[in-house]
Design a protein around this motif. Structure first.
Motif, mmCIF file in Angstrom:
data_model
loop_
_atom_site.group_PDB
_atom_site.id
_atom_site.type_symbol
_atom_site.label_atom_id
_atom_site.label_comp_id
_atom_site.label_asym_id
_atom_site.label_seq_id
_atom_site.Cartn_x
_atom_site.Cartn_y
_atom_site.Cartn_z
ATOM 1 N N ALA A 247 1.029 -1.197 0.085
ATOM 2 C CA ALA A 247 -0.123 -0.162 0.102
ATOM 3 C C ALA A 247 1.036 1.247 0.106
ATOM 4 O O ALA A 247 0.561 2.198 -0.900
ATOM 5 C CB ALA A 247 -1.097 0.078 1.227
ATOM 6 N N ILE A 248 1.931 1.447 0.848
ATOM 7 C CA ILE A 248 2.821 2.262 0.932
ATOM 8 C C ILE A 248 3.465 2.673 -0.584
ATOM 9 O O ILE A 248 3.617 3.946 -0.967
ATOM 10 C CB ILE A 248 3.941 1.996 2.007
ATOM 11 C CG1 ILE A 248 3.214 2.208 3.535
ATOM 12 C CG2 ILE A 248 4.874 3.481 1.766
ATOM 13 C CD1 ILE A 248 2.523 3.610 3.734
ATOM 14 N N ARG A 249 4.046 1.564 -1.279
ATOM 15 C CA ARG A 249 4.537 1.914 -2.485
ATOM 16 C C ARG A 249 3.268 2.296 -3.537
ATOM 17 O O ARG A 249 3.841 3.468 -4.185
ATOM 18 C CB ARG A 249 4.751 0.706 -2.953
ATOM 19 C CG ARG A 249 6.207 -0.180 -2.360
ATOM 20 C CD ARG A 249 6.750 -1.250 -3.255
ATOM 21 N NE ARG A 249 6.037 -2.449 -3.372
ATOM 22 C CZ ARG A 249 5.814 -3.396 -2.513
ATOM 23 N NH1 ARG A 249 6.775 -3.384 -1.397
ATOM 24 N NH2 ARG A 249 5.054 -4.543 -2.525
ATOM 25 N N VAL A 250 2.129 2.175 -3.323
ATOM 26 C CA VAL A 250 1.159 2.861 -4.251
ATOM 27 C C VAL A 250 1.036 4.138 -4.122
ATOM 28 O O VAL A 250 1.071 5.218 -4.765
ATOM 29 C CB VAL A 250 -0.026 1.898 -4.340
ATOM 30 C CG1 VAL A 250 -1.108 2.496 -5.078
ATOM 31 C CG2 VAL A 250 0.099 0.382 -4.964
ATOM 32 N N LEU A 251 0.850 4.250 -2.587
ATOM 33 C CA LEU A 251 0.516 5.618 -2.214
ATOM 34 C C LEU A 251 1.512 6.861 -2.592
ATOM 35 O O LEU A 251 1.411 7.761 -2.937
ATOM 36 C CB LEU A 251 0.396 5.554 -0.757
ATOM 37 C CG LEU A 251 -1.010 5.194 -0.197
ATOM 38 C CD1 LEU A 251 -1.030 5.114 1.362
ATOM 39 C CD2 LEU A 251 -2.243 6.118 -0.608
ATOM 40 N N ASP A 252 2.883 6.105 -2.469
ATOM 41 C CA ASP A 252 4.221 6.950 -2.965
ATOM 42 C C ASP A 252 3.930 7.252 -4.413
ATOM 43 O O ASP A 252 4.283 8.410 -4.760
ATOM 44 C CB ASP A 252 5.218 6.234 -2.509
ATOM 45 C CG ASP A 252 6.560 7.067 -2.745
ATOM 46 O OD1 ASP A 252 6.491 8.329 -2.559
ATOM 47 O OD2 ASP A 252 7.635 6.626 -2.817
ATOM 48 N N LYS A 253 3.721 6.294 -4.933
ATOM 49 C CA LYS A 253 3.529 6.420 -6.398
ATOM 50 C C LYS A 253 2.403 7.523 -6.819
ATOM 51 O O LYS A 253 2.681 8.503 -7.711
ATOM 52 C CB LYS A 253 3.470 5.228 -7.407
ATOM 53 C CG LYS A 253 3.121 5.343 -8.797
ATOM 54 C CD LYS A 253 3.005 3.912 -9.386
ATOM 55 C CE LYS A 253 2.871 4.193 -10.869
ATOM 56 N NZ LYS A 253 2.732 2.639 -11.606
ATOM 57 N N VAL A 254 1.377 7.471 -6.405
ATOM 58 C CA VAL A 254 0.168 8.414 -6.629
ATOM 59 C C VAL A 254 0.330 9.833 -6.113
ATOM 60 O O VAL A 254 -0.039 10.877 -6.662
ATOM 61 C CB VAL A 254 -1.118 7.864 -6.284
ATOM 62 C CG1 VAL A 254 -1.341 6.521 -7.089
ATOM 63 C CG2 VAL A 254 -1.248 7.644 -4.886
ATOM 64 N N LEU A 255 1.116 9.793 -4.918
ATOM 65 C CA LEU A 255 1.230 11.123 -4.192
ATOM 66 C C LEU A 255 2.242 12.041 -5.128
ATOM 67 O O LEU A 255 2.128 13.177 -5.007
ATOM 68 C CB LEU A 255 1.500 11.009 -2.856
ATOM 69 C CG LEU A 255 0.507 10.516 -1.661
ATOM 70 C CD1 LEU A 255 1.268 10.241 -0.543
ATOM 71 C CD2 LEU A 255 -0.462 11.232 -1.862
#
Length: 403
Positions: A387-395
């Protein structure tokens, strides 16, 4: 949502359903563990879990077994008769909550309606004018008339007014405001221990203790709404058990995760509050049916072993989010307990939610700027890392506020 079947589903809903939901562009087909799959087979890590309902994720083997067995026995009895599971589940909830008696219904809003009836009946037995209720600004308690009447957000109430009279709203954690409004005309003080839809805002121990003291002093009932913040989500059975010592309400209502997707709500009350409701004063056709109660019993058995994991993984998730926030100035605050987490932004969160969905991560946004996560209790550290990897990407794609 590429398949023709998905297009047909969307078109039919647009033509025939009441258009009261702003749905995301996703048609779900199945789930396994913490993941769901759309009709094209794409996988998504689900951190909203049916708005906090699917506490054990999807296709949990023990729940699947119980559902199959019970479907072959009996699904509905009404409350004209006994069945094997309602009594044992009531005992389990009473023991877990520290309260005495339980009533079953189908949803959180129904549970709140029953609690408000209990409070009104309690007050009127003392004095016909003892009907006032205290609720909080920014609160959310459901969409039925009684629940709306004590929901402290005008946007939900305005189209349906006039609602119940005698409701006073005060700011959360404002000790002076609470003291000024409670009187001998007060029959109930109602709040969430952690405001969920309101943006993941917790109540302070000092505030909750004062509410308990005032309710006792004025012979009012203290009602805790644990629909979203309770039943294991904070890492305890109920959010009021996070305080030391525990601050007991007179009435506690719960719903969402209790039957893991089968509709079930509950009111738990002490003897003083429960005495207000006598035979024929309240009821429910479907409430506390054999299927829902049997699943809830299974859920509580499983939950006992999950509580330490909820605390651990929830703490790990907040730690990773705090580290992530250091790289994005528009992340204002990380809030929450256990697996109830809010990320407050300085920018609207709608596009971030849509971008995350595109990347295979399901979250939602409340109050326009708070990313809300209510994941299944079986979430692992590996799921958090994903989840953190995805959030970092979208942020990285998010636009910071203009100067």
């Amino acid at each position: 949502m590429a398949s023709s079947a998905s297009t047909s589903v969307v078109d039919l809903e647009k033509q025939y359903l009441l258009q009261n939901y702003a749905r995301y562009p996703l048609v779900l087909h199945r789930g396994k563990g913490c993941y769901v799959y759309d009709t094209a087979g794409k996988r998504y890590l689900d951190l909203i879990a049916g708005i906090g309902v699917n506490a054990l994720g999807y296709a949990h083997p023990q729940l699947t077994k119980v559902i199959r067995e019970q479907a072959g026995l009996i699904l509905h009895t009404s409350n004209l008769y006994y069945h094997e599971y309602q009594g044992p589940l009531a005992a389990r909830i009473a023991q877990a909550s520290g309260l005495d008696r339980v009533f079953f219904c189908n949803s959180g809003a129904e549970a709140m309606e029953g609690a408000l009836k209990m409070a009104r009946a309690h007050g009127r037995k003392i004095n016909p004018e003892k009907i006032e209720m205290i609720a909080l600004d920014n609160s959310f308690h459901g969409r039925t008339f009684g629940a709306l009447s004590i929901t402290g957000q005008e946007k939900y109430r305005r189209d349906f007014e006039p609602l119940l009279t005698g409701v006073h709203f005060v700011p959360r954690n404002d000790l002076t405001a609470l003291q000024q409004v409670v009187s001998d005309r007060t029959t109930a003080i109602v709040f969430e221990l952690v405001q969920g839809e309101g943006g993941i805002f917790p109540m302070s121990a000092e505030y909750v203790r004062l509410a308990r003291e005032l309710a006792t002093r004025h012979d009012a009932l203290l009602i805790f709404d644990e629909i979203q913040c309770g039943v294991g989500r904070p890492g305890t059975y109920f959010a009021y058990q996070m305080f030391e010592p525990v601050i007991l309400p007179d009435i506690m209502i719960a719903a969402k995760p209790m039957a893991c997707g089968i509709p079930l709500g509950a009111i738990a009350a002490n003897e003083r509050a429960a005495a207000a409701i006598g035979p024929g004063m309240h009821g429910s056709t479907f409430g506390g049916g054999p299927l829902a109660c049997r699943i809830a019993l299974e859920f509580f058995d499983i939950l006992d072993d999950l509580l330490p994991q909820i605390v651990h993984v929830g703490g790990y998730f907040r730690m990773r989010l705090t580290d992530l926030a250091k790289h994005y100035q528009f992340i204002r605050e990380i809030r929450g307990f256990g697996l109830m987490i809010g990320v407050e932004l300085d920018i609207p969160g709608k596009q971030i939610v849509l971008d995350a969905l595109e990347e295979g991560l399901l979250i939602n946004c409340t109050h326009e700027t708070v990313l809300r996560m209510l994941p299944p209790y079986i979430l692992t550290e590996q799921d958090v890392d994903r989840a953190i990897r995805v959030l970092d990407k979208v942020l990285k794609k998010a636009k910071p506020p203009e100067a």
